[in-house]
Design a protein around this motif. Structure first.
Motif, PDB file in Angstrom:
ATOM      1  N   SER A   1       0.910  -0.966  -0.046  1.00 59.63           N
ATOM      2  CA  SER A   1       0.218   0.073   0.015  1.00 59.63           C
ATOM      3  C   SER A   1       0.806   1.337  -0.165  1.00 59.63           C
ATOM      4  CB  SER A   1      -1.012   0.016   1.261  1.00 59.63           C
ATOM      5  OG  SER A   1      -1.669  -1.145   1.262  1.00 59.63           O
TER       6      SER A   1
ATOM      7  N   GLU B   1       9.779   3.792   6.345  1.00 62.79           N
ATOM      8  CA  GLU B   1       9.721   2.332   6.689  1.00 62.79           C
ATOM      9  C   GLU B   1      10.708   2.002   7.907  1.00 62.79           C
ATOM     10  OE1 GLU B   1       7.814  -0.251   5.315  1.00 62.79           O
ATOM     11  OE2 GLU B   1       9.125  -1.119   7.065  1.00 62.79           O
TER      12      GLU B   1
ATOM     13  N   ILE C   1      -3.665 -16.256  -1.692  1.00 64.88           N
ATOM     14  CA  ILE C   1      -4.612 -16.864  -1.465  1.00 64.88           C
ATOM     15  C   ILE C   1      -5.699 -16.310  -2.677  1.00 64.88           C
ATOM     16  CG2 ILE C   1      -6.672 -17.177  -0.005  1.00 64.88           C
ATOM     17  CD1 ILE C   1      -4.866 -16.353   2.390  1.00 64.88           C
TER      18      ILE C   1
ATOM     19  N   ILE D   1      -5.257  -7.179  -2.194  1.00 66.39           N
ATOM     20  CA  ILE D   1      -5.472  -5.979  -1.888  1.00 66.39           C
ATOM     21  C   ILE D   1      -5.181  -5.131  -2.724  1.00 66.39           C
ATOM     22  CG2 ILE D   1      -4.679  -4.630   0.288  1.00 66.39           C
ATOM     23  CD1 ILE D   1      -5.219  -7.003   2.084  1.00 66.39           C
TER      24      ILE D   1
HETATM   25  C1  LIG Z   1      -0.774 -15.378   5.627  1.00 62.87           C
HETATM   26  C2  LIG Z   1      -1.205 -14.306   4.707  1.00 62.87           C
HETATM   27  C3  LIG Z   1      -1.881 -14.352   3.631  1.00 62.87           C
HETATM   28  C4  LIG Z   1      -2.101 -13.395   3.005  1.00 62.87           C
HETATM   29  N1  LIG Z   1      -2.592 -13.468   1.473  1.00 62.87           N
HETATM   30  C5  LIG Z   1      -3.100 -12.406   0.874  1.00 62.87           C
HETATM   31  C6  LIG Z   1      -3.564 -12.549  -0.473  1.00 62.87           C
HETATM   32  O1  LIG Z   1      -3.443 -13.638  -1.074  1.00 62.87           O
HETATM   33  N2  LIG Z   1      -3.683 -11.494  -1.065  1.00 62.87           N
HETATM   34  C7  LIG Z   1      -3.616 -10.259  -0.519  1.00 62.87           C
HETATM   35  O2  LIG Z   1      -4.027  -9.322  -1.414  1.00 62.87           O
HETATM   36  N3  LIG Z   1      -3.441 -10.339   0.472  1.00 62.87           N
HETATM   37  C8  LIG Z   1      -3.221 -11.007   1.286  1.00 62.87           C
HETATM   38  N4  LIG Z   1      -2.647 -10.996   2.702  1.00 62.87           N
HETATM   39  C9  LIG Z   1      -2.632  -9.651   3.208  1.00 62.87           C
HETATM   40  C10 LIG Z   1      -1.565  -8.588   3.327  1.00 62.87           C
HETATM   41  O3  LIG Z   1      -1.541  -8.053   4.549  1.00 62.87           O
HETATM   42  C11 LIG Z   1      -1.611  -7.886   2.071  1.00 62.87           C
HETATM   43  O4  LIG Z   1      -1.380  -8.443   1.003  1.00 62.87           O
HETATM   44  C12 LIG Z   1      -0.471  -6.798   2.118  1.00 62.87           C
HETATM   45  O5  LIG Z   1       0.587  -6.973   3.003  1.00 62.87           O
HETATM   46  C13 LIG Z   1      -0.979  -5.314   2.735  1.00 62.87           C
HETATM   47  O6  LIG Z   1      -0.070  -4.578   2.385  1.00 62.87           O
HETATM   48  P1  LIG Z   1      -0.024  -3.075   3.188  1.00 62.87           P
HETATM   49  O7  LIG Z   1       1.001  -2.321   2.764  1.00 62.87           O
HETATM   50  O8  LIG Z   1      -1.237  -2.645   3.435  1.00 62.87           O
HETATM   51  O9  LIG Z   1       0.546  -3.582   4.802  1.00 62.87           O
HETATM   52  P2  LIG Z   1       1.819  -4.367   5.061  1.00 62.87           P
HETATM   53  O10 LIG Z   1       2.457  -5.418   4.065  1.00 62.87           O
HETATM   54  O11 LIG Z   1       1.820  -4.920   6.541  1.00 62.87           O
HETATM   55  O12 LIG Z   1       3.004  -3.119   5.205  1.00 62.87           O
HETATM   56  C14 LIG Z   1       3.089  -2.092   6.068  1.00 62.87           C
HETATM   57  C15 LIG Z   1       4.360  -1.716   6.256  1.00 62.87           C
HETATM   58  O13 LIG Z   1       4.374  -0.369   7.019  1.00 62.87           O
HETATM   59  C16 LIG Z   1       5.707  -0.569   7.797  1.00 62.87           C
HETATM   60  N5  LIG Z   1       5.359   0.189   9.090  1.00 62.87           N
HETATM   61  C17 LIG Z   1       4.385  -0.262  10.063  1.00 62.87           C
HETATM   62  N6  LIG Z   1       4.263   0.710  11.133  1.00 62.87           N
HETATM   63  C18 LIG Z   1       5.266   1.798  10.815  1.00 62.87           C
HETATM   64  C19 LIG Z   1       5.875   2.836  11.264  1.00 62.87           C
HETATM   65  N7  LIG Z   1       5.314   3.268  12.759  1.00 62.87           N
HETATM   66  N8  LIG Z   1       6.757   3.642  10.908  1.00 62.87           N
HETATM   67  C20 LIG Z   1       7.263   3.122   9.817  1.00 62.87           C
HETATM   68  N9  LIG Z   1       6.915   2.085   8.951  1.00 62.87           N
HETATM   69  C21 LIG Z   1       6.094   1.261   9.626  1.00 62.87           C
HETATM   70  C22 LIG Z   1       5.885  -2.023   8.074  1.00 62.87           C
HETATM   71  O14 LIG Z   1       7.144  -2.179   8.543  1.00 62.87           O
HETATM   72  C23 LIG Z   1       5.298  -2.604   6.948  1.00 62.87           C
HETATM   73  O15 LIG Z   1       6.547  -2.622   5.928  1.00 62.87           O
HETATM   74  C24 LIG Z   1      -2.112 -11.855   3.483  1.00 62.87           C
HETATM   75  C25 LIG Z   1      -1.834 -11.797   4.700  1.00 62.87           C
HETATM   76  C26 LIG Z   1      -1.155 -12.872   5.449  1.00 62.87           C
HETATM   77  C27 LIG Z   1      -0.898 -12.792   6.853  1.00 62.87           C
END
Ligand SMILES: Cc1cc2nc3c(=O)[nH]c(=O)nc-3n(C[C@H](O)[C@H](O)[C@H](O)COP(=O)(O)OP(=O)(O)OC[C@H]3O[C@@H](n4cnc5c(N)ncnc54)[C@H](O)[C@@H]3O)c2cc1C
Length: 467
Positions: free
Chosen positions: A41, A60, A85, A394
């Motif tokens: 995201s 990050e 998934i 997502i």
């Molecule tokens: C087992 C499993 C399977 C999954 N399978 C799928 C799937 O098939 N398809 C799908 O779309 N999604 C899936 N997901 C959901 C998954 O969370 C998302 O795919 C994706 O990781 C979301 O991205 P994001 O950037 O929103 O969050 P994240 O990937 O969690 O990234 C957040 C980032 O923010 C950073 N961060 C957090 N707090 C701070 C801070 N205070 N200061 C600086 N940096 C910070 C973290 O270090 C991290 O790098 C799955 C999740 C799990 C647990």
């Protein structure tokens, strides 16, 4: 605020504003937007804001991109066998396809490679401060934000920078949700949350109880079936275990064809029930509880192997845990079992420890009140992205959320009155759901039907368009 062409990073000795509230200097980053997190995201936020002409500073806490999908990160929830998934075309960003020769459900290491390529292709790393944690985000001067950072782990000095806008992309799959059970502290066996599960070796030869029937709980139960000396799988209710393939196609692609044809929910439910009846059949025959809901009323569990292993006697389905004893676990049907290891696959809760919960309108349980799961009533320059749990991937949703936010920020300069009208729309629509009829539990706080959700985003884009 106007879109800036400055790709720069915060200068340690940039202009300081006087007088700082807590006697620390604040460096003014002008029109720059701050992005918190460089997972899926955050990366797409950086890319889309840059494409709309904004300067971006992304912080990050880890040392690489990829967020949850980067297994090197200490908070990564992925385990050795994690595959997507959601299938490839329903997961990838709309403007950056995964390679055609990748499988339908890529391995987590491929997903990480994908993010690394995305970051390189769009030249995003130059905007990211790695190893830097955001510890405070405070509203100032109306719509601006003071963001305080420090090195991850608390080393080094704190630094505060003032931004025109903030995108929160900190993920919602890293802070374990742990259930409370009577007697848990007396239990002498090993206890872990699924977030600490990395490798099947952790299960080998043990009597294992897996609690929870989300996709992760089912994956771990399947691994325990093959590695543990015994596996019990405890669920509170009966679920539908959908196969990952239907008619030789990934199940989400078949479902999406029906959505594209606008087949009503009732008819889709009926078709799905029939598909399950023809493939998996009557779940109670396997000793699994009868689902107390129709399909699409809980987050879909895509697992073709769980029922197979139940049928082979390698997983014993059991009801909820009633209480723990020193050497046993009592179940709600009165039975006692004696696991050596209990894995709580009970999910995650969102955490925004750097923000006052009132800013996101969070309730006592910590659930924020947002519009489109992204826009914050009363704070037009703040957005959350990725806070969705769709029936697809997502990343596409995060992409369009951040395109919309970038367009809104640009509109605030060109047509402030239209942006103000949009802000009212955000307040009026806060808390709207896009998920049909899902069960009301924290597991479904962020559940969205991707087709309904993307239509709502598209309508919002039209509302924003300059006429
Ligand atoms: C087992 C499993 C399977 C999954 N399978 C799928 C799937 O098939 N398809 C799908 O779309 N999604 C899936 N997901 C959901 C998954 O969370 C998302 O795919 C994706 O990781 C979301 O991205 P994001 O950037 O929103 O969050 P994240 O990937 O969690 O990234 C957040 C980032 O923010 C950073 N961060 C957090 N707090 C701070 C801070 N205070 N200061 C600086 N940096 C910070 C973290 O270090 C991290 O790098 C799955 C999740 C799990 C647990």
């Amino acid at each position: 605020m106007s879109p800036s062409t400055d790709p720069g990073r915060p200068e340690p000795d940039a202009t300081t504003l006087a007088p700082p509230r807590d006697a620390r200097p604040v460096s003014d980053r002008g029109d720059t937007v701050c992005v918190i997190g460089a997972g899926a995201s955050g990366l797409t936020a950086v890319k889309n804001l840059r494409e709309h002409g904004f300067g971006v500073d992304c912080y990050e806490r880890e040392t690489g991109v990829g967020g949850a999908w980067n297994w090197r990160h200490d908070r990564s929830p992925v385990y050795a066998s994690t595959h997507l998934i959601s299938s490839r075309p329903f997961t990838q960003f709309p403007d950056f396809p995964m390679p055609d020769d990748w499988p339908d459900y890529p391995h987590h290491s491929q997903v990480l490679t994908y993010f690394e390529r995305y970051a390189d292709h769009f030249d995003l790393r130059q905007h990211i401060w790695f190893g830097t944690e955001v510890i405070r985000v405070e509203p100032v001067d109306g719509d601006r934000w003071d963001v305080t950072t420090r090195s991850t782990g608390g080393y080094g000095p704190e630094r505060t920078s003032r931004y025109a806008a903030v995108v929160v992309a900190n993920g919602h799959n890293w802070s374990p949700k742990l259930p409370r059970y009577e007697g848990l502290e007396e239990f002498r066996g090993e206890i872990m949350h699924a977030s600490s599960y990395k490798d099947p070796a952790q299960l080998r030869g043990k009597r294992v109880l897996v609690v929870g029937a989300g996709n992760t709980g089912c994956d771990i139960a399947v691994e325990a079936a093959q590695q543990a000396s015994h596996c019990w799988h405890s669920t509170r209710r009966g679920y539908w275990y959908a196969p990952k393939y239907v008619l030789g196609r990934p199940a989400d692609q078949v479902n999406d064809s029906l959505l594209a044809l606008r087949v009503p929910l009732r008819v889709r439910q009926w078709l799905y029930h029939w598909t399950l009846r023809l493939t998996v059949g009557d779940l109670t025959r396997f000793g699994l509880p009868k689902p107390d809901h129709r399909v699409y009323e809980t987050h879909p569990i895509a697992n073709s192997q769980l029922v197979y292993h139940v049928g082979h006697g390698q997983i014993t389905p059991v009801p909820d845990v009633a209480r723990f004893h020193a050497k046993a676990v009592e179940l709600t049907d009165g039975r006692e079992i004696d696991p050596e290891l209990v894995v709580f696959a009970t999910g995650y809760l969102p955490r925004f420890e750097f923000l006052d919960p009132r800013v996101l309108g969070a309730d006592e349980a910590g659930r924020p009140r947002l519009w489109l799961n992204a826009f914050v009533p009363g704070h037009p320059t703040l957005a959350v992205t990725g806070l969705v749990q769709p029936d697809s991937g997502i990343f596409t949703l995060s992409h369009w959320q951040t395109v919309l936010f970038a367009r809104l920020l640009a509109l605030r300069v060109r047509r402030p009155e239209r942006a103000a009208a949009f802000a009212q729309r955000v307040t009026a629509g806060a808390g709207e759901r896009y998920s049909g009829k899902v069960k009301d539990s924290s597991r479904h706080w962020f559940e969205v039907g991707h087709a309904d959700y993307l239509r709502a985003v598209q309508r919002a884009m039209h509302e924003l368009e300059d006429k």
